[in-house]
Motif scaffolding. Structure first.
Motif, short mmCIF file in Angstrom:
data_model
loop_
_atom_site.label_atom_id
_atom_site.label_comp_id
_atom_site.label_asym_id
_atom_site.label_seq_id
_atom_site.Cartn_x
_atom_site.Cartn_y
_atom_site.Cartn_z
N ASP A 239 37.66 54.37 54.34
CA ASP A 239 38.57 53.97 55.42
C ASP A 239 39.30 52.68 55.08
O ASP A 239 38.67 51.67 54.69
N ASN A 240 40.63 52.73 55.20
CA ASN A 240 41.45 51.53 55.03
C ASN A 240 41.19 50.84 53.69
O ASN A 240 41.23 49.61 53.59
N ILE A 241 40.94 51.63 52.65
CA ILE A 241 40.46 51.06 51.39
C ILE A 241 41.52 50.21 50.70
O ILE A 241 41.20 49.18 50.09
N ARG A 246 42.96 44.89 48.69
CA ARG A 246 43.96 43.82 48.52
C ARG A 246 43.37 42.48 48.95
O ARG A 246 43.54 41.46 48.27
N ARG A 247 42.68 42.49 50.08
CA ARG A 247 42.09 41.24 50.56
C ARG A 247 40.98 40.78 49.63
O ARG A 247 40.82 39.57 49.38
N ALA A 252 39.06 37.24 45.10
CA ALA A 252 38.60 37.22 43.71
C ALA A 252 39.53 36.41 42.83
O ALA A 252 39.09 35.70 41.91
N PHE A 253 40.82 36.50 43.07
CA PHE A 253 41.78 35.70 42.30
C PHE A 253 41.52 34.22 42.50
O PHE A 253 41.59 33.43 41.55
N ARG A 254 41.22 33.85 43.75
CA ARG A 254 40.95 32.44 44.03
C ARG A 254 39.64 31.99 43.39
O ARG A 254 39.58 30.93 42.76
N GLU A 255 38.60 32.80 43.54
CA GLU A 255 37.29 32.42 43.01
C GLU A 255 37.29 32.33 41.48
O GLU A 255 36.59 31.49 40.90
N SER A 256 38.05 33.20 40.83
CA SER A 256 38.11 33.19 39.36
C SER A 256 39.14 32.22 38.82
O SER A 256 39.31 32.11 37.61
N ARG A 257 39.83 31.52 39.72
CA ARG A 257 40.89 30.58 39.34
C ARG A 257 41.93 31.25 38.44
O ARG A 257 42.38 30.68 37.44
N LEU A 258 42.30 32.46 38.81
CA LEU A 258 43.18 33.26 37.96
C LEU A 258 44.52 32.58 37.71
O LEU A 258 45.02 32.57 36.57
#
Length: 319
Positions: A239-241, A246-247, A252-258
């Motif tokens: 559901d709503n995958i 995306r969220r 993950a982008f923030r945590e990995s400092r991408l």
């Protein structure tokens, strides 16, 4: 003083924002998003990528504010899984693009970049005697192992990577999740590429498409970020995958400092040595044509009359 349009600080920005079925206009030096829930101001100076989904309208003034703040605007399909068009980045220097083109069009130099991109994907050093075909085979094994590992960790069954753009709903949840996650990753890499003055089309491993270099760069991070994120989202249900993944990618982008990693990784792959470019008039007059190419000196100042007393500038303008 350094020219911040030549040395963009994409690493300090937020990652991306996806919107659909809304109206966007300028508000002060930022933008505001209006939908049925109300008005939401967005500090576009801290935003790297704005993805405009279906049902979105945006004013000329808002586009100008985004461009002035170095935010890439991308017009995408539903859930951001297809790219239709995109704006330009914030840099006004072609130095990085010229180096990329030089490396891409000389066979031996291109092979060197390709091998470096592959080396950056593996934890262990690659034998210098390996052929490109052998390295591609090893890369295939590495990716398949990443899918198998994510499947085992989440309990999500996995058979193969498979999806059809024209029949999106026919794919299984994990493949839809992977496509949505990779779309976000492509958008972020695309924004960083154009922000730093590189071309998304001049790929080294990939070739022939306007986003070839985007795929080259994004492949550095898939096994680390988007594959685990997509499988975890699929494990939580279908559901709503697309929205959920995306969220999860944003976090993950923030945590990995991408965003702190992409441009330095591109520079590393292409052998670019960061340097202070010093003063530039690009900001004071962004419409200025810049320097002129010379067959002896390589580059001469533009806007001057070189060997022509007719009153016409050598760059075609009139004094």
């Amino acid at each position: 003083m350094q020219d911040l349009h030549i040395l963009p600080k994409v690493r300090d920005s937020l990652s991306y924002l996806y919107v659909e079925h809304c109206r966007i206009d300028q508000e002060a030096k930022a933008i505001a998003i209006h939908d049925q829930r109300g008005r939401f101001p967005v500090p576009c100076a801290a935003l790297t990528l704005l993805m405009l989904g279906p049902g979105t309208t945006i004013t000329h003034a808002a586009i100008r504010a985004l461009a002035d703040n170095g935010c890439l605007v991308a017009w995408t399909g539903e859930e951001g899984v297809r790219m239709y068009a995109f704006g330009t980045g914030e840099t006004r220097s072609a130095r990085n693009l010229l180096r990329q083109a030089w490396l891409c069009t000389h066979r031996a130099l291109r092979v060197g970049v390709v091998m470096q991109l592959y080396r950056m994907r593996f934890e262990e050093p690659l034998d210098s005697g390996l052929t490109l075909e052998q390295v591609r085979g090893m890369e295939g094994v590495r990716v398949r192992q990443a899918y198998a590992r994510a499947s085992a960790e989440t309990g999500v069954p996995w058979s193969a990577r498979s999806y059809q753009r024209k029949q999106w709903g026919s794919s299984d949840p994990v493949n839809r999740s992977l496509s949505a996650a990779n779309s976000c990753l492509y958008g972020i890499c695309h924004a960083a590429i154009v922000s730093a003055g590189y071309s998304p089309a001049l790929g080294f491993i990939h070739t022939g498409k306007m986003l070839s270099f985007v795929y080259d760069v994004a492949d550095l991070y898939k096994t680390e970020i988007t594959i685990p994120v997509a499988f975890r989202a699929a494990a939580a249900g279908a559901d709503n995958i697309e929205t959920r993944v995306r969220r999860a990618c944003r976090d993950a982008f923030r945590e990995s400092r991408l965003l702190q990693r992409i441009v330095p990784d591109i520079d590393r792959a292409l052998g670019v040595i960061p340097r202070d470019l010093g003063d530039s008039d690009f900001d004071s007059d962004p419409a200025a044509p810049g320097s002129l190419w010379d067959d002896q000196q390589g580059e001469v100042a533009g806007g001057l009359n070189h060997g022509d007393d007719s009153g016409n500038d050598s760059d075609g303008g009139n004094r």
